[in-house]
Scaffold this active site. Structure first.
Site, PDB file in Angstrom:
ATOM      1  N   GLN A  33      34.178  32.781  47.000  1.00 24.49           N
ATOM      2  CA  GLN A  33      33.414  31.553  46.805  1.00 24.49           C
ATOM      3  C   GLN A  33      33.286  30.773  48.110  1.00 24.49           C
ATOM      4  O   GLN A  33      34.012  31.008  49.073  1.00 24.49           O
ATOM      5  CB  GLN A  33      34.087  30.677  45.747  1.00 24.49           C
ATOM      6  CG  GLN A  33      35.543  30.369  46.016  1.00 24.49           C
ATOM      7  CD  GLN A  33      36.315  30.038  44.763  1.00 24.49           C
ATOM      8  OE1 GLN A  33      35.765  29.598  43.762  1.00 24.49           O
ATOM      9  NE2 GLN A  33      37.619  30.241  44.797  1.00 24.49           N
ATOM     10  N   ASP A 139      44.129  38.256  40.083  1.00 24.26           N
ATOM     11  CA  ASP A 139      43.252  37.765  39.026  1.00 24.26           C
ATOM     12  C   ASP A 139      44.115  37.352  37.831  1.00 24.26           C
ATOM     13  O   ASP A 139      44.971  38.123  37.380  1.00 24.26           O
ATOM     14  CB  ASP A 139      42.275  38.867  38.620  1.00 24.26           C
ATOM     15  CG  ASP A 139      41.411  38.454  37.458  1.00 24.26           C
ATOM     16  OD1 ASP A 139      40.469  37.680  37.661  1.00 24.26           O
ATOM     17  OD2 ASP A 139      41.711  38.898  36.326  1.00 24.26           O
ATOM     18  N   ASP A 157      43.866  26.335  34.655  1.00 25.25           N
ATOM     19  CA  ASP A 157      43.168  25.383  35.514  1.00 25.25           C
ATOM     20  C   ASP A 157      42.223  26.162  36.413  1.00 25.25           C
ATOM     21  O   ASP A 157      42.449  26.311  37.617  1.00 25.25           O
ATOM     22  CB  ASP A 157      44.190  24.581  36.333  1.00 25.25           C
ATOM     23  CG  ASP A 157      43.541  23.516  37.192  1.00 25.25           C
ATOM     24  OD1 ASP A 157      42.375  23.161  36.926  1.00 25.25           O
ATOM     25  OD2 ASP A 157      44.194  23.042  38.141  1.00 25.25           O
TER      26      ASP A 157
END
Length: 299
Positions: A33, A139, A157
């Protein structure tokens, strides 16, 4: 207007938010990201992932206290805790305010953790150095599916999922079934559950509906997060204990921790769990079951 620099955050096809841009503190990419930290006029330092606000200096305590403390205090036991996500370290910081024995934190993006510790040290307050903490770069779903360990509390979260994004299959019925399996019999889980704004209740209601397919006890709640410009949804789920009937002991449990908190107390708890009528109506009448075969993009 004097300010001529703005960070534009697109929150949906029909809505953008503008944050005054005082300084770009960090901008870069991880394998997963885009990571940006800016200094904004109203909210101080802000962390954005893929262009969307994740956490702001001025009000991150509201989000993180709302996420962590209800489930920790409503649980019969909260000695062994699993955090899925939470790379900034603030969720971990709040968990460590309790007398836990072990906290396992699993996050996919090591870069977010490293950058947050460098540029946002106020978020973690050196929580990663606590000997009770075990940090695993993996992951979260892969870890939960393969672990043979059981936890008293699981705190999820994670960023909201986008098509093919790293969290895309971390809000599905199949994932929640695996979370249930790694909970102790009296265990509880909580997940951030996206915006609870009037224009975006489908996502919140779908997470609740999906959890109800897996857990016998599911209790949603909301807290207003100013930097999100929205009430934000959270959901507690339990295998054996109704969170709504566990509030009697809250006052006594809060006494040892309340002085450490800025947002959460008994009155805040009651307010968060008292949902407005229009939200209750949508929860009961809308939403879809999110599955691996039919995942839901939040944008």
């Amino acid at each position: 207007m004097k300010n001529s620099r703005w960070y534009i955050e697109q929150t949906s096809e029909d809505e953008i938010l503008c944050h005054s841009l005082k300084e770009i503190i960090y901008s870069g990419k991880s394998p997963y990201q885009r990571i940006e930290i800016i200094q904004a006029g109203n909210f101080g330092k802000c962390l954005f992932l893929d262009g969307r606000m994740q956490s702001a200096e001025a009000d991150e305590f509201i989000y993180h206290e709302a996420l962590v403390h209800p489930v920790m205090l409503l649980s019969d036991s909260a000695k062994r805790v699993l955090i899925a996500g939470g790379g900034e370290g603030a969720t971990l910081r709040e968990v460590l305010k309790h007398p836990v024995e072990e906290v396992v934190m699993v996050d996919l993006d090591e870069t977010v953790i490293r950058i947050s510790q460098e540029y946002l040290p106020e978020w973690s307050m050196r929580a990663f150095e606590d000997p009770r903490v075990k940090l695993i770069i993996d992951d979260a779903r892969a870890y939960i599916e393969k672990t043979s360990r059981y936890f008293d509390v699981v705190i999820i979260d994670l960023p909201e999922p986008e098509d093919e994004g790293p969290a895309f299959l971390l809000y599905t019925k199949e994932f929640y079934e695996k979370v249930k399996e790694c909970l102790k019999e009296n265990g509880m889980m909580v997940t951030q559950s996206a915006s609870a704004s009037l224009i975006n209740l489908k996502v919140f209601s779908s997470i609740i509906r999906t959890l109800r397919e897996v857990f016998p006890y599911v209790k949603p709640y909301i807290a207003y997060i100013p930097s999100f410009f929205s009430p934000w949804g959270f959901t507690i789920a339990s295998k054996r204990k109704d969170p709504g009937k566990a509030e009697e002991a809250l006052n006594e449990k809060l006494s040892f921790i309340e002085r450490k908190l800025r947002f959460y107390d008994l009155e805040s708890h009651k307010s968060m769990f008292s949902l407005p009528k229009h939200i209750r109506t949508v929860i009961e009448n809308r939403g879809v079951v999110i599955s691996d075969n039919s995942p839901l993009s939040f944008y």
